[in-house]
Scaffold this active site. Structure first.
Site, PDB file in Angstrom:
ATOM      1  N   LYS A 145      -0.004   4.251  -0.239  1.00 36.77           N
ATOM      2  CA  LYS A 145      -0.667   5.431   0.347  1.00 36.77           C
ATOM      3  C   LYS A 145      -0.464   6.630  -0.589  1.00 36.77           C
ATOM      4  O   LYS A 145      -0.404   6.443  -1.809  1.00 36.77           O
ATOM      5  CB  LYS A 145      -0.157   5.682   1.761  1.00 36.77           C
ATOM      6  N   GLY A 172       2.735   2.291  10.570  1.00 38.72           N
ATOM      7  CA  GLY A 172       3.663   3.402  10.360  1.00 38.72           C
ATOM      8  C   GLY A 172       4.403   3.834  11.613  1.00 38.72           C
ATOM      9  O   GLY A 172       5.023   4.886  11.644  1.00 38.72           O
ATOM     10  N   HIS A 181      -9.399   0.905   5.071  1.00 37.46           N
ATOM     11  CA  HIS A 181      -8.113   1.139   5.748  1.00 37.46           C
ATOM     12  C   HIS A 181      -8.345   2.062   6.945  1.00 37.46           C
ATOM     13  O   HIS A 181      -9.163   2.988   6.879  1.00 37.46           O
ATOM     14  CB  HIS A 181      -7.106   1.758   4.778  1.00 37.46           C
ATOM     15  N   ASN A 226       0.865  -1.184   0.000  1.00 38.05           N
ATOM     16  CA  ASN A 226       0.000   0.000   0.000  1.00 38.05           C
ATOM     17  C   ASN A 226       0.902   1.235   0.000  1.00 38.05           C
ATOM     18  O   ASN A 226       1.517   1.532   1.015  1.00 38.05           O
ATOM     19  CB  ASN A 226      -0.884  -0.054   1.262  1.00 38.05           C
ATOM     20  N   GLU A 278      -4.915  -5.047  10.757  1.00 34.55           N
ATOM     21  CA  GLU A 278      -3.884  -4.031  10.949  1.00 34.55           C
ATOM     22  C   GLU A 278      -4.162  -3.279  12.253  1.00 34.55           C
ATOM     23  O   GLU A 278      -5.001  -2.358  12.267  1.00 34.55           O
ATOM     24  CB  GLU A 278      -3.902  -3.025   9.795  1.00 34.55           C
ATOM     25  N   SER A 283       3.772  -2.073  10.167  1.00 37.48           N
ATOM     26  CA  SER A 283       5.230  -2.068  10.342  1.00 37.48           C
ATOM     27  C   SER A 283       5.896  -3.406   9.997  1.00 37.48           C
ATOM     28  O   SER A 283       6.867  -3.805  10.646  1.00 37.48           O
ATOM     29  CB  SER A 283       5.605  -1.627  11.763  1.00 37.48           C
ATOM     30  N   GLU A 316      -6.777   4.476   8.067  1.00 40.87           N
ATOM     31  CA  GLU A 316      -6.591   5.907   7.813  1.00 40.87           C
ATOM     32  C   GLU A 316      -7.855   6.516   7.222  1.00 40.87           C
ATOM     33  O   GLU A 316      -8.168   7.682   7.463  1.00 40.87           O
ATOM     34  CB  GLU A 316      -5.369   6.118   6.900  1.00 40.87           C
TER      35      GLU A 316
HETATM   36  P1  PGA Z   1       3.121   0.286   7.431  1.00 42.53           P
HETATM   37  O1  PGA Z   1       1.618   0.485   6.859  1.00 42.53           O
HETATM   38  O2  PGA Z   1       3.638  -1.008   6.872  1.00 42.53           O
HETATM   39  O3  PGA Z   1       3.867   1.503   6.921  1.00 42.53           O
HETATM   40  O4  PGA Z   1       3.002   0.248   8.919  1.00 42.53           O
HETATM   41  C1  PGA Z   1       0.747  -0.598   6.738  1.00 42.53           C
HETATM   42  C2  PGA Z   1      -0.590  -0.156   6.197  1.00 42.53           C
HETATM   43  O5  PGA Z   1      -1.073   0.923   6.579  1.00 42.53           O
HETATM   44  O6  PGA Z   1      -1.204  -0.866   5.387  1.00 42.53           O
END
Ligand code: PGA
Length: 250
Positions: A11, A170, A94, A9, A164, A210, A96
Site C-alpha cells: 500500500k 487491516g 483493490h 501489498n 478480500e 488480516s 481501497e
Molecule cells: P491486510 O491487507 O493484510 O493488512 O488486512 C490486505 C490487503 O488489503 O490486501
C-alpha cells in the site's frame, strides 16, 4: 496442480529503506521453486525493487495501473511503464481503490486487460463489505464482481483472483475457514462455468484480509485457497516469511 502464490501489498508504506525486505525474502526463500512470491511496493520503488529481485525467488508487482497506455492522466501509471520498470504483476480492483476512487467493475476489467497487453499478470481483487455480508448478499456481490470485472480471455497465466472481504482488511478480523471455503468454492465454480474446466481450474485464488503468521496455516488448508494477498504482515520479512513458509508447507 496450481502454483502457489504469496503476494505482499505494501500500500502507501515503505521507503527506499524498506527495500531490504526484498533482499531478505530473496535470501530466506532462495531454494523455493514452487511458490510465487510477489512484492507490490509503492510505484516510486518499482524500478529499484525489480533490480534487487532480479534472478531471485521474488518478483515485483504494482498496486494499480491506468487502463490507457499513455496520455494526459496526471498522477497515473500505465501498465507498460510498470513492465518497463521490471515488474511482472499488478493488483487491480483493490477495495481501497474501488471505494476511495470509485472504481467500477468495468474500470477494473479495463485495467486487467491493459495489464495483459503490457505482459503483466493481473491480481484482481473482489470482496464484499460488512453491510453486504450482514444483508446476506455476499455471493451475489461476488458473482457481480466476477462477471463485471473479470475479462474474457482470462487464463491461469494472466489472472489471479484475490478474495478480500472488505471488513477483514487491516482490521484484524479474519474470515473463518467456513466463510473462506464458501466464497472460494463459489468463485471456483463460477470460473469453471464461464471458462471451462481447464481454464477455470487453472486460475489461482488468493485469500486476503488480516492474514498473519498465526492464522496463515489454517487458511491455507482451504481447498480452493492457492495463497494469500497480504497487507500489513508483508512489510517486514520476519512477518511475511512464516506466512510464505506456511504456504509452502500446505
Ligand atoms: P491486510 O491487507 O493484510 O493488512 O488486512 C490486505 C490487503 O488489503 O490486501
Amino acid at each position: 496442480m496450481r502454483r502457489k502464490m504469496a503476494a505482499g501489498n505494501w500500500k502507501m508504506n515503505g521507503s527506499s529503506a524498506a527495500l531490504s525486505v526484498i533482499s531478505d525474502l530473496a535470501a530466506a526463500h532462495a531454494d523455493n521453486t514452487d511458490t510465487d512470491i510477489v512484492i507490490c511496493p509503492p510505484a516510486p520503488l518499482l524500478f529499484r525493487a525489480s533490480e534487487i529481485a532480479r534472478s531471485s525467488a521474488v518478483t515485483i508487482g504494482a498496486q494499480d495501473c491506468h487502463s490507457e497506455t499513455a496520455g494526459a492522466f496526471t498522477g497515473d501509471i500505465a501498465a507498460p511503464m510498470i513492465a518497463d520498470a521490471g515488474a511482472t504483476h499488478v493488483i487491480v480492483g483493490h477495495s481501497e481503490r474501488r471505494d476511495a476512487y470509485r472504481e467500477s467493475n468495468s474500470d477494473v476489467r479495463a485495467k486487467a486487460k491493459a495489464a495483459w497487453e503490457a505482459g503483466l499478470v493481473a491480481i484482481l481483487c473482489i470482496g464484499e463489505s460488512a453491510e453486504d455480508r450482514e444483508a446476506d448478499n455476499t455471493l451475489d456481490i461476488i458473482a457481480g464482481q466476477l462477471s463485471g470485472s473479470v475479462p474474457n480471455g482470462s487464463t491461469g497465466d494472466n489472472l489471479v483472483v484475490a478474495y478480500e472481504p472488505v471488513w477483514a482488511i487491516g482490521t484484524g478480523a479474519v474470515a473463518t475457514t467456513a466463510q473462506i471455503d464458501e466464497v472460494h468454492d463459489f468463485i471456483r465454480a463460477r470460473l469453471v462455468q464461464r471458462f471451462g474446466e481447464e481454464v477455470g481450474n487453472a486460475i489461482r485464488l488468493l485469500y486476503g484480509g488480516s492474514v498473519k503468521p498465526g492464522n496463515a496455516a489454517e487458511i491455507f488448508q482451504c481447498d480452493n485457497v492457492d495463497g494469500a494477498l497480504v497487507g500489513g504482515a508483508s512489510l517486514k520479512a520476519q512477518d511475511f516469511t512464516p506466512i510464505i513458509k506456511a504456504l509452502i508447507a500446505s
